[in-house]
Design a protein around this motif. Structure first.
Motif, short mmCIF file in Angstrom:
data_model
loop_
_atom_site.label_atom_id
_atom_site.label_comp_id
_atom_site.label_asym_id
_atom_site.label_seq_id
_atom_site.Cartn_x
_atom_site.Cartn_y
_atom_site.Cartn_z
N GLU A 150 -9.30 5.86 -3.28
CA GLU A 150 -10.27 5.15 -2.39
C GLU A 150 -11.22 4.73 -2.26
O GLU A 150 -11.60 5.86 -3.26
CB GLU A 150 -9.86 5.25 -0.65
CG GLU A 150 -8.14 4.83 -0.22
CD GLU A 150 -7.47 6.25 0.99
OE1 GLU A 150 -8.16 6.21 1.97
OE2 GLU A 150 -6.78 6.09 0.84
N GLY A 151 -12.50 4.09 -0.99
CA GLY A 151 -13.70 4.50 -1.63
C GLY A 151 -14.46 6.14 -1.58
O GLY A 151 -15.27 5.81 -2.50
N HIS A 152 -13.74 6.95 -1.52
CA HIS A 152 -14.17 8.24 -0.64
C HIS A 152 -13.62 9.32 -2.04
O HIS A 152 -14.25 10.02 -2.14
CB HIS A 152 -14.09 8.93 0.27
CG HIS A 152 -12.30 8.33 0.45
ND1 HIS A 152 -12.01 7.87 1.88
CD2 HIS A 152 -11.33 10.01 0.45
CE1 HIS A 152 -10.43 8.46 1.38
NE2 HIS A 152 -10.41 9.48 1.24
N ASP A 153 -12.65 8.87 -2.87
CA ASP A 153 -12.13 9.66 -3.66
C ASP A 153 -12.80 9.34 -5.10
O ASP A 153 -13.35 8.59 -5.37
CB ASP A 153 -10.40 8.86 -3.83
CG ASP A 153 -9.65 8.88 -2.73
OD1 ASP A 153 -9.50 9.67 -2.11
OD2 ASP A 153 -8.99 8.26 -2.94
N LYS A 198 0.41 7.56 1.67
CA LYS A 198 -0.23 8.71 0.61
C LYS A 198 0.59 9.95 1.69
O LYS A 198 0.44 11.17 0.63
CB LYS A 198 -2.44 9.50 1.07
CG LYS A 198 -2.92 8.43 -0.05
CD LYS A 198 -3.98 8.95 0.15
CE LYS A 198 -4.93 8.50 -1.00
NZ LYS A 198 -6.61 8.84 -1.65
N ASP A 213 -13.74 15.80 -2.57
CA ASP A 213 -14.30 14.83 -2.84
C ASP A 213 -15.47 15.38 -2.24
O ASP A 213 -16.56 14.44 -2.82
CB ASP A 213 -13.44 13.73 -2.32
CG ASP A 213 -12.38 13.43 -2.89
OD1 ASP A 213 -12.56 12.91 -4.60
OD2 ASP A 213 -10.79 12.91 -2.62
N PRO A 257 -2.67 5.33 -5.74
CA PRO A 257 -4.39 5.10 -5.13
C PRO A 257 -5.74 5.50 -5.00
O PRO A 257 -5.90 7.51 -4.49
CB PRO A 257 -3.39 5.05 -3.09
CG PRO A 257 -2.36 6.19 -3.58
CD PRO A 257 -1.90 6.33 -4.91
N MET A 292 0.66 -1.12 -0.20
CA MET A 292 0.18 0.29 -0.08
C MET A 292 0.72 0.98 -0.01
O MET A 292 2.17 1.29 1.04
CB MET A 292 -1.22 0.27 0.96
CG MET A 292 -1.97 1.10 1.35
SD MET A 292 -3.24 1.01 -0.34
CE MET A 292 -4.14 2.37 0.53
#
Length: 184
Positions: free
Chosen positions: A162-165, A4, A135, A160, A1
Protein backbone atom coordinates in the motif's frame (compact mmCIF):
# COMPACT_ATOMS: atom_id res chain seq x y z
CA UNK A 1 -7.72 -7.72 -2.73
CA UNK A 2 -5.75 -9.85 -0.29
CA UNK A 3 -6.94 -9.76 3.33
CA UNK A 4 -3.80 -8.59 5.19
CA UNK A 5 -5.20 -9.73 8.52
CA UNK A 6 -5.62 -13.30 7.26
CA UNK A 7 -2.23 -13.15 5.55
CA UNK A 8 -0.61 -12.05 8.83
CA UNK A 9 -2.26 -14.92 10.66
CA UNK A 10 -1.10 -17.43 8.03
CA UNK A 11 2.44 -16.05 8.01
CA UNK A 12 2.68 -16.05 11.83
CA UNK A 13 1.82 -19.74 11.76
CA UNK A 14 4.37 -20.36 9.01
CA UNK A 15 7.12 -18.49 10.89
CA UNK A 16 6.37 -20.39 14.09
CA UNK A 17 6.59 -23.69 12.17
CA UNK A 18 9.89 -22.64 10.56
CA UNK A 19 11.32 -21.67 13.96
CA UNK A 20 10.53 -25.14 15.28
CA UNK A 21 11.93 -26.92 12.22
CA UNK A 22 15.24 -25.05 12.06
CA UNK A 23 16.54 -23.81 15.42
CA UNK A 24 20.02 -23.16 13.92
CA UNK A 25 18.79 -20.82 11.14
CA UNK A 26 19.81 -17.63 12.98
CA UNK A 27 23.40 -18.83 13.41
CA UNK A 28 23.64 -19.73 9.72
CA UNK A 29 22.21 -16.35 8.75
CA UNK A 30 24.80 -14.63 10.95
CA UNK A 31 27.56 -16.44 9.05
CA UNK A 32 26.58 -14.31 6.01
CA UNK A 33 27.10 -10.99 7.84
CA UNK A 34 29.95 -10.02 5.49
CA UNK A 35 27.43 -9.95 2.61
CA UNK A 36 25.45 -7.10 4.21
CA UNK A 37 25.78 -3.58 2.81
CA UNK A 38 28.04 -1.20 4.76
CA UNK A 39 26.57 1.04 7.41
CA UNK A 40 27.24 2.07 10.98
CA UNK A 41 25.55 2.18 13.37
CA UNK A 42 23.38 -0.85 12.66
CA UNK A 43 19.91 -1.15 14.17
CA UNK A 44 19.18 -4.67 15.38
CA UNK A 45 16.21 -5.88 17.39
CA UNK A 46 15.37 -8.11 20.34
CA UNK A 47 13.35 -11.04 18.99
CA UNK A 48 9.84 -11.62 20.27
CA UNK A 49 7.99 -14.89 19.83
CA UNK A 50 9.04 -16.74 16.69
CA UNK A 51 10.95 -13.84 15.11
CA UNK A 52 14.36 -14.91 13.86
CA UNK A 53 16.67 -14.32 16.82
CA UNK A 54 19.23 -11.60 16.10
CA UNK A 55 21.69 -12.49 18.91
CA UNK A 56 24.20 -14.36 16.72
CA UNK A 57 23.96 -11.64 14.06
CA UNK A 58 24.52 -8.99 16.73
CA UNK A 59 27.77 -10.68 17.80
CA UNK A 60 28.89 -11.08 14.18
CA UNK A 61 28.28 -7.35 13.56
CA UNK A 62 30.34 -6.48 16.64
CA UNK A 63 33.13 -8.74 15.35
CA UNK A 64 33.07 -6.66 12.15
CA UNK A 65 33.64 -3.54 14.25
CA UNK A 66 30.15 -2.13 13.74
CA UNK A 67 28.32 -0.32 16.51
CA UNK A 68 24.73 -1.22 17.35
CA UNK A 69 21.50 0.40 18.37
CA UNK A 70 17.98 -0.77 19.15
CA UNK A 71 14.64 0.79 18.21
CA UNK A 72 12.58 2.50 20.87
CA UNK A 73 8.87 3.32 20.63
CA UNK A 74 8.36 6.67 22.37
CA UNK A 75 4.87 7.35 20.99
CA UNK A 76 2.60 4.71 19.45
CA UNK A 77 1.82 6.63 16.23
CA UNK A 78 5.27 8.14 15.63
CA UNK A 79 8.53 6.95 14.07
CA UNK A 80 10.75 4.99 16.42
CA UNK A 81 14.00 6.47 17.69
CA UNK A 82 17.19 4.47 18.12
CA UNK A 83 19.52 4.29 21.10
CA UNK A 84 23.05 2.98 21.15
CA UNK A 85 23.26 -0.49 22.70
CA UNK A 86 25.64 -3.41 23.21
CA UNK A 87 24.86 -6.94 24.44
CA UNK A 88 24.69 -7.11 28.22
CA UNK A 89 23.55 -3.52 28.68
CA UNK A 90 20.28 -3.14 30.59
CA UNK A 91 16.96 -2.88 28.78
CA UNK A 92 13.52 -1.63 29.78
CA UNK A 93 10.15 -1.97 28.07
CA UNK A 94 9.27 0.83 25.66
CA UNK A 95 5.76 2.17 24.92
CA UNK A 96 5.05 -0.90 22.76
CA UNK A 97 6.17 -3.31 25.49
CA UNK A 98 9.38 -4.25 23.65
CA UNK A 99 12.81 -4.40 25.36
CA UNK A 100 14.74 -1.20 24.57
CA UNK A 101 17.83 0.65 25.86
CA UNK A 102 17.42 2.87 28.89
CA UNK A 103 16.57 6.53 28.28
CA UNK A 104 20.09 7.59 29.27
CA UNK A 105 21.56 5.71 26.26
CA UNK A 106 22.75 7.94 23.41
CA UNK A 107 20.20 8.52 20.62
CA UNK A 108 21.68 7.73 17.18
CA UNK A 109 20.53 7.56 13.57
CA UNK A 110 21.23 4.13 12.06
CA UNK A 111 22.65 3.80 8.58
CA UNK A 112 21.43 0.20 8.30
CA UNK A 113 18.22 -1.12 9.88
CA UNK A 114 17.66 -4.85 10.34
CA UNK A 115 13.98 -5.55 10.77
CA UNK A 116 11.92 -8.58 11.74
CA UNK A 117 8.97 -9.46 9.53
CA UNK A 118 6.21 -11.94 8.87
CA UNK A 119 6.80 -12.21 5.11
CA UNK A 120 8.85 -10.67 2.32
CA UNK A 121 8.90 -10.82 -1.46
CA UNK A 122 11.62 -10.51 -4.11
CA UNK A 123 10.75 -6.86 -4.76
CA UNK A 124 11.36 -5.65 -1.21
CA UNK A 125 7.77 -5.98 -0.06
CA UNK A 126 7.52 -6.56 3.69
CA UNK A 127 4.61 -7.75 5.77
CA UNK A 128 5.04 -6.67 9.37
CA UNK A 129 2.91 -7.14 12.45
CA UNK A 130 0.54 -4.36 11.37
CA UNK A 131 1.46 -1.64 13.86
CA UNK A 132 3.25 0.50 11.26
CA UNK A 133 6.24 1.18 13.53
CA UNK A 134 8.88 0.23 10.97
CA UNK A 135 7.09 1.86 8.00
CA UNK A 136 6.79 5.19 9.88
CA UNK A 137 10.45 4.90 10.84
CA UNK A 138 11.58 4.01 7.31
CA UNK A 139 9.66 7.05 6.00
CA UNK A 140 11.38 9.29 8.59
CA UNK A 141 14.85 7.85 7.74
CA UNK A 142 14.77 7.50 3.94
CA UNK A 143 18.57 7.24 3.64
CA UNK A 144 18.86 4.23 5.95
CA UNK A 145 19.40 0.86 4.28
CA UNK A 146 16.46 -1.40 5.15
CA UNK A 147 17.21 -5.12 5.50
CA UNK A 148 14.76 -7.82 6.53
CA UNK A 149 16.03 -10.63 8.76
CA UNK A 150 13.99 -13.78 8.24
CA UNK A 151 13.76 -17.47 7.45
CA UNK A 152 13.98 -18.23 3.73
CA UNK A 153 10.59 -19.93 4.07
CA UNK A 154 8.98 -16.57 4.90
CA UNK A 155 9.30 -15.47 1.27
CA UNK A 156 5.98 -14.93 -0.46
CA UNK A 157 5.22 -14.57 -4.17
CA UNK A 158 3.97 -10.98 -4.25
CA UNK A 159 2.87 -9.15 -1.12
CA UNK A 160 0.21 -6.44 -1.21
CA UNK A 161 1.98 -3.09 -0.96
CA UNK A 162 0.00 0.00 0.00
CA UNK A 163 1.03 3.65 -0.24
CA UNK A 164 2.39 3.78 3.31
CA UNK A 165 4.41 0.56 2.94
CA UNK A 166 8.15 1.15 2.51
CA UNK A 167 10.10 -1.49 0.59
CA UNK A 168 13.23 -3.21 1.86
CA UNK A 169 16.59 -2.98 0.09
CA UNK A 170 17.20 -6.68 0.74
CA UNK A 171 16.77 -9.65 3.06
CA UNK A 172 19.25 -11.72 5.06
CA UNK A 173 18.22 -15.34 5.64
CA UNK A 174 19.95 -18.55 6.65
CA UNK A 175 21.02 -19.07 3.02
CA UNK A 176 22.51 -15.57 2.55
CA UNK A 177 21.79 -11.98 1.62
CA UNK A 178 19.60 -11.13 -1.37
CA UNK A 179 19.11 -7.60 -2.67
CA UNK A 180 15.55 -6.70 -3.60
CA UNK A 181 14.65 -6.47 -7.29
CA UNK A 182 13.61 -2.95 -8.23
CA UNK A 183 9.99 -2.54 -9.27
CA UNK A 184 10.03 1.17 -10.04
Amino acid sequence: MIDKSQLRSDMRARRKRLAGLDPQAAERAASHVSDLPPGDPVAVYRAIGSELDADALTLALIDQGRSLCLPVVIQPDAAMIFRRWAPGEPLELDQAGVPAPLSLAEAVIPQLILTPLLAFDAHGGRLGQGGGYYDRTFAALPDAIRIGFAYTGQQAEDLPVEGHDIRLHGVLTEVGYTAARKVF
